[in-house]
Design a protein around this motif. Structure first.
Motif, PDB file in Angstrom:
ATOM      1  N   MET A   1       0.842  -1.175   0.000  1.00  0.00           N
ATOM      2  CA  MET A   1       0.000   0.000   0.000  1.00  0.00           C
ATOM      3  C   MET A   1       0.884   1.233   0.000  1.00  0.00           C
ATOM      4  N   ALA A   2       0.594   2.150  -0.861  1.00  0.00           N
ATOM      5  CA  ALA A   2       1.356   3.387  -0.924  1.00  0.00           C
ATOM      6  C   ALA A   2       0.733   4.411   0.024  1.00  0.00           C
ATOM      7  N   PHE A   3       1.560   4.942   0.895  1.00  0.00           N
ATOM      8  CA  PHE A   3       1.091   5.952   1.832  1.00  0.00           C
ATOM      9  C   PHE A   3       1.219   7.323   1.202  1.00  0.00           C
ATOM     10  N   THR A   4       0.389   8.244   1.665  1.00  0.00           N
ATOM     11  CA  THR A   4       0.414   9.613   1.165  1.00  0.00           C
ATOM     12  C   THR A   4       0.735  10.572   2.304  1.00  0.00           C
ATOM     13  N   GLN A   5       0.955  11.807   1.927  1.00  0.00           N
ATOM     14  CA  GLN A   5       1.208  12.842   2.921  1.00  0.00           C
ATOM     15  C   GLN A   5      -0.012  13.029   3.822  1.00  0.00           C
ATOM     16  N   THR A   6      -1.201  12.806   3.288  1.00  0.00           N
ATOM     17  CA  THR A   6      -2.427  12.899   4.081  1.00  0.00           C
ATOM     18  C   THR A   6      -2.420  11.862   5.203  1.00  0.00           C
ATOM     19  N   ASP A   7      -1.961  10.649   4.890  1.00  0.00           N
ATOM     20  CA  ASP A   7      -1.855   9.601   5.910  1.00  0.00           C
ATOM     21  C   ASP A   7      -0.886  10.026   7.012  1.00  0.00           C
TER      22      ASP A   7
END
Length: 74
Positions: A1-7
């Motif tokens: 799963m690719a994490f984002t800055q929002t996460d």
């Protein structure tokens, strides 16, 4: 799963407030402790940094040489 800055922002906000439940884009995660939350933050930061490095490393940088030759009497 690719994490984002929002996460990452959601995890940081949860750490700051002491919350153990995070909801981002309809996904909800309940952590058992702040320590587990901090470990998740470190994992997300590492993955984001790794993805940023991978995207910039695909650009080839370097020097090149051009050699000209001339001939006389053709």
């Amino acid at each position: 799963m690719a994490f984002t800055q929002t996460d990452l922002d959601a995890v940081n906000a949860a750490i700051a407030s002491g919350e153990l439940k995070i909801e981002v884009a309809g996904r909800m995660v309940m952590y058992r402790s702040i320590d587990e939350l901090i470990k998740s933050r470190d994992l997300i930061q590492a993955e984001i940094a790794s993805a940023a490095t991978a995207s910039t490393s695909s650009v080839r940088r370097g020097s090149f040489a051009v050699r000209f030759t001339t001939g006389r009497g053709f």
